[in-house]
Design a protein around this motif. Sequence first.
Motif, PDB file in Angstrom:
ATOM      1  N   MET A 297       0.912  -1.290  -0.097  1.00 13.33           N
ATOM      2  CA  MET A 297       0.082   0.005  -0.133  1.00 13.33           C
ATOM      3  C   MET A 297       0.816   1.131  -0.057  1.00 13.33           C
ATOM      4  SD  MET A 297      -2.893  -1.050   2.764  1.00 13.33           S
ATOM      5  CE  MET A 297      -2.246  -2.884   3.484  1.00 13.33           C
ATOM      6  N   ILE A 298       0.464   1.992  -0.953  1.00 12.75           N
ATOM      7  CA  ILE A 298       1.254   3.383  -0.976  1.00 12.75           C
ATOM      8  C   ILE A 298       0.464   4.636  -1.039  1.00 12.75           C
ATOM      9  CG2 ILE A 298       3.593   2.498  -1.855  1.00 12.75           C
ATOM     10  CD1 ILE A 298       2.744   3.057  -4.520  1.00 12.75           C
ATOM     11  N   ASP A 299       1.022   5.829  -0.654  1.00 11.16           N
ATOM     12  CA  ASP A 299       0.036   7.070  -0.995  1.00 11.16           C
ATOM     13  C   ASP A 299       0.787   7.601  -2.382  1.00 11.16           C
ATOM     14  OD1 ASP A 299      -0.643   9.345  -0.985  1.00 11.16           O
ATOM     15  OD2 ASP A 299       0.340  10.247   0.983  1.00 11.16           O
ATOM     16  N   GLY A 300      -0.254   7.747  -3.158  1.00  9.43           N
ATOM     17  CA  GLY A 300       0.033   8.294  -4.593  1.00  9.43           C
ATOM     18  C   GLY A 300       0.735   9.417  -4.631  1.00  9.43           C
ATOM     19  N   ASN A 301       0.725  10.360  -3.705  1.00  5.22           N
ATOM     20  CA  ASN A 301       1.148  11.802  -3.709  1.00  5.22           C
ATOM     21  C   ASN A 301       2.745  11.753  -3.580  1.00  5.22           C
ATOM     22  OD1 ASN A 301      -1.788  12.049  -3.102  1.00  5.22           O
ATOM     23  ND2 ASN A 301      -1.001  14.181  -3.406  1.00  5.22           N
ATOM     24  N   CYS A 302       3.147  10.651  -2.758  1.00  4.28           N
ATOM     25  CA  CYS A 302       4.579  10.451  -2.722  1.00  4.28           C
ATOM     26  C   CYS A 302       5.315   9.958  -3.860  1.00  4.28           C
ATOM     27  CB  CYS A 302       4.707   9.335  -1.420  1.00  4.28           C
ATOM     28  SG  CYS A 302       4.223   9.581   0.202  1.00  4.28           S
ATOM     29  N   ILE A 303       4.585   9.519  -4.760  1.00  6.93           N
ATOM     30  CA  ILE A 303       4.898   9.282  -6.338  1.00  6.93           C
ATOM     31  C   ILE A 303       4.759  10.530  -7.090  1.00  6.93           C
ATOM     32  CG2 ILE A 303       4.858   8.064  -8.232  1.00  6.93           C
ATOM     33  CD1 ILE A 303       3.971   5.808  -6.355  1.00  6.93           C
ATOM     34  N   TYR A 304       3.710  11.093  -7.335  1.00  6.26           N
ATOM     35  CA  TYR A 304       3.187  12.102  -7.989  1.00  6.26           C
ATOM     36  C   TYR A 304       4.549  13.283  -7.999  1.00  6.26           C
ATOM     37  CZ  TYR A 304      -1.213   9.830  -7.484  1.00  6.26           C
ATOM     38  OH  TYR A 304      -2.180   8.908  -7.730  1.00  6.26           O
ATOM     39  N   HIS A 305       4.610  13.920  -6.458  1.00  2.11           N
ATOM     40  CA  HIS A 305       5.426  15.179  -6.620  1.00  2.11           C
ATOM     41  C   HIS A 305       7.157  14.938  -7.024  1.00  2.11           C
ATOM     42  CE1 HIS A 305       2.386  17.778  -4.551  1.00  2.11           C
ATOM     43  NE2 HIS A 305       2.053  16.571  -4.207  1.00  2.11           N
ATOM     44  N   PRO A 306       7.528  13.864  -6.457  1.00  2.00           N
ATOM     45  CA  PRO A 306       8.956  13.579  -7.075  1.00  2.00           C
ATOM     46  C   PRO A 306       8.994  13.372  -8.495  1.00  2.00           C
ATOM     47  CG  PRO A 306       8.441  12.179  -5.136  1.00  2.00           C
ATOM     48  CD  PRO A 306       7.237  12.739  -5.552  1.00  2.00           C
ATOM     49  N   CYS A 307       8.113  12.752  -9.170  1.00  2.00           N
ATOM     50  CA  CYS A 307       8.115  12.509 -10.395  1.00  2.00           C
ATOM     51  C   CYS A 307       7.895  13.719 -11.288  1.00  2.00           C
ATOM     52  CB  CYS A 307       6.951  11.302 -10.866  1.00  2.00           C
ATOM     53  SG  CYS A 307       7.411   9.842 -10.269  1.00  2.00           S
ATOM     54  N   THR A 308       6.850  14.569 -10.867  1.00  2.00           N
ATOM     55  CA  THR A 308       6.573  15.958 -11.661  1.00  2.00           C
ATOM     56  C   THR A 308       7.802  16.803 -11.408  1.00  2.00           C
ATOM     57  OG1 THR A 308       5.560  16.841  -9.634  1.00  2.00           O
ATOM     58  CG2 THR A 308       3.967  15.707 -11.425  1.00  2.00           C
ATOM     59  N   GLN A 309       8.472  16.747 -10.395  1.00  2.00           N
ATOM     60  CA  GLN A 309       9.694  17.607 -10.259  1.00  2.00           C
ATOM     61  C   GLN A 309      10.564  17.124 -11.185  1.00  2.00           C
ATOM     62  OE1 GLN A 309      10.740  17.601  -6.067  1.00  2.00           O
ATOM     63  NE2 GLN A 309       8.845  18.904  -5.514  1.00  2.00           N
TER      64      GLN A 309
ATOM     65  N   CYS B 291       3.732   6.337 -13.996  1.00  2.00           N
ATOM     66  CA  CYS B 291       3.180   4.852 -14.122  1.00  2.00           C
ATOM     67  C   CYS B 291       4.596   4.022 -14.014  1.00  2.00           C
ATOM     68  CB  CYS B 291       2.337   4.745 -15.154  1.00  2.00           C
ATOM     69  SG  CYS B 291       0.817   5.398 -14.849  1.00  2.00           S
ATOM     70  N   ASP B 292       5.539   4.439 -14.726  1.00  2.00           N
ATOM     71  CA  ASP B 292       6.825   3.659 -14.626  1.00  2.00           C
ATOM     72  C   ASP B 292       7.610   3.263 -13.340  1.00  2.00           C
ATOM     73  OD1 ASP B 292       6.541   3.255 -17.395  1.00  2.00           O
ATOM     74  OD2 ASP B 292       8.255   4.973 -17.758  1.00  2.00           O
ATOM     75  N   THR B 293       7.294   4.476 -12.449  1.00  2.00           N
ATOM     76  CA  THR B 293       7.655   4.440 -11.191  1.00  2.00           C
ATOM     77  C   THR B 293       6.732   3.519 -10.477  1.00  2.00           C
ATOM     78  OG1 THR B 293       8.558   6.896 -11.202  1.00  2.00           O
ATOM     79  CG2 THR B 293       7.983   5.739  -9.190  1.00  2.00           C
ATOM     80  N   ILE B 294       5.616   3.629 -10.472  1.00  2.00           N
ATOM     81  CA  ILE B 294       4.576   2.503  -9.961  1.00  2.00           C
ATOM     82  C   ILE B 294       4.842   1.268 -10.281  1.00  2.00           C
ATOM     83  CG2 ILE B 294       2.326   1.923  -9.744  1.00  2.00           C
ATOM     84  CD1 ILE B 294       1.599   4.784 -10.225  1.00  2.00           C
TER      85      ILE B 294
ATOM     86  N   SER C 240       7.770  -0.104 -11.328  1.00  2.00           N
ATOM     87  CA  SER C 240       9.153  -0.425 -11.080  1.00  2.00           C
ATOM     88  C   SER C 240       8.994  -0.906  -9.268  1.00  2.00           C
ATOM     89  CB  SER C 240      10.073   0.496 -11.012  1.00  2.00           C
ATOM     90  OG  SER C 240       9.829   1.609 -10.480  1.00  2.00           O
ATOM     91  N   LEU C 241       8.058  -0.197  -8.542  1.00  2.00           N
ATOM     92  CA  LEU C 241       7.828  -0.455  -7.113  1.00  2.00           C
ATOM     93  C   LEU C 241       7.225  -1.884  -7.094  1.00  2.00           C
ATOM     94  CD1 LEU C 241       6.861   2.899  -5.692  1.00  2.00           C
ATOM     95  CD2 LEU C 241       8.727   1.837  -5.242  1.00  2.00           C
ATOM     96  N   ILE C 242       6.070  -2.060  -7.808  1.00  2.00           N
ATOM     97  CA  ILE C 242       5.363  -3.270  -7.637  1.00  2.00           C
ATOM     98  C   ILE C 242       6.535  -4.374  -8.234  1.00  2.00           C
ATOM     99  CG2 ILE C 242       3.675  -4.665  -8.882  1.00  2.00           C
ATOM    100  CD1 ILE C 242       1.946  -1.973  -9.158  1.00  2.00           C
ATOM    101  N   LYS C 243       7.362  -4.224  -9.053  1.00  2.00           N
ATOM    102  CA  LYS C 243       8.030  -5.433  -9.513  1.00  2.00           C
ATOM    103  C   LYS C 243       9.212  -5.562  -8.508  1.00  2.00           C
ATOM    104  CE  LYS C 243       7.152  -5.095 -14.662  1.00  2.00           C
ATOM    105  NZ  LYS C 243       7.688  -4.677 -15.838  1.00  2.00           N
ATOM    106  N   PHE C 244       9.619  -4.479  -7.801  1.00  2.00           N
ATOM    107  CA  PHE C 244      10.617  -4.675  -6.725  1.00  2.00           C
ATOM    108  C   PHE C 244      10.150  -5.326  -5.585  1.00  2.00           C
ATOM    109  CE2 PHE C 244      12.812  -3.045  -3.328  1.00  2.00           C
ATOM    110  CZ  PHE C 244      14.191  -3.358  -3.437  1.00  2.00           C
ATOM    111  N   VAL C 245       8.911  -4.891  -4.985  1.00  2.00           N
ATOM    112  CA  VAL C 245       8.235  -5.649  -3.811  1.00  2.00           C
ATOM    113  C   VAL C 245       7.543  -6.781  -4.132  1.00  2.00           C
ATOM    114  CG1 VAL C 245       6.505  -5.176  -2.066  1.00  2.00           C
ATOM    115  CG2 VAL C 245       7.879  -3.320  -2.987  1.00  2.00           C
ATOM    116  N   ARG C 246       7.032  -7.127  -5.334  1.00  2.00           N
ATOM    117  CA  ARG C 246       6.468  -8.335  -5.826  1.00  2.00           C
ATOM    118  C   ARG C 246       5.181  -8.618  -5.029  1.00  2.00           C
ATOM    119  NH1 ARG C 246       8.538 -10.476 -10.233  1.00  2.00           N
ATOM    120  NH2 ARG C 246       7.355 -12.239  -9.851  1.00  2.00           N
ATOM    121  N   PRO C 247       4.309  -7.834  -4.439  1.00  2.00           N
ATOM    122  CA  PRO C 247       2.948  -8.415  -3.615  1.00  2.00           C
ATOM    123  C   PRO C 247       2.507  -9.481  -4.175  1.00  2.00           C
ATOM    124  CG  PRO C 247       2.396  -6.300  -4.819  1.00  2.00           C
ATOM    125  CD  PRO C 247       3.882  -6.641  -4.999  1.00  2.00           C
TER     126      PRO C 247
END
Length: 185
Positions: free
Chosen positions: A35-47, A78-81, A83-90
């Motif tokens: 489980m992740i908070d999407g905003n923790c991905i959106y802000h760094p990616c847009t920057q 979406c690429d960041t999401i 890569s996180l899913i592939k790294f953690v492999r829920p």
Amino acid sequence: MGIFNFFPWLKNTYPSCVEAISKDSIFRYPVDNFMIDGNCIYHPCTQKVYGSTGGTLLRSHPPPELDHLEQKCFEYICDTIDSLIKFVRPRKRFVMSSDGTAPLAKQVQQRCRRLKSSKEVSAEQRNVFDSNCMTPGTVFMERLSKYIKNYFENKCNTPQDSNSVYRNLTIVFTDDTVPGEGEAK
């Protein structure tokens, strides 16, 4: 918003539960629900895509010269999401929540902060990017949510090989139309 000083407390009280990992390391813990908070991905990616421009103004429909940046930004998110899913492999479920409408007291605080940041913008920055557009209910968030939903639908509906992390994975995405903070949903 999170819980103030929770992570430092957790790290100091239970040091063995926090482990530094790198992108190159292999995640070795079984995870059923990621489980992740999407905003923790959106802000760094847009920057990364737009550059750290602070609070500059992006109109509801970006000018043509910025339109490709928005597409690039959505793809990078979406690429960041992915890569996180592939790294953690829920093994069972992936849950991602974006900030929705905040309670009134927080809206007042946000409004003051955003107004102040918009006044501190120089004239040349006005057409670049405004991090305020990542506020629930904006056109940018509507387009981003639609893009992410389509991305997940394509991932789930594309035939997967037997080793795919998306095989048998339930994906839950709550966007900015659902009230509440992303980490609390």
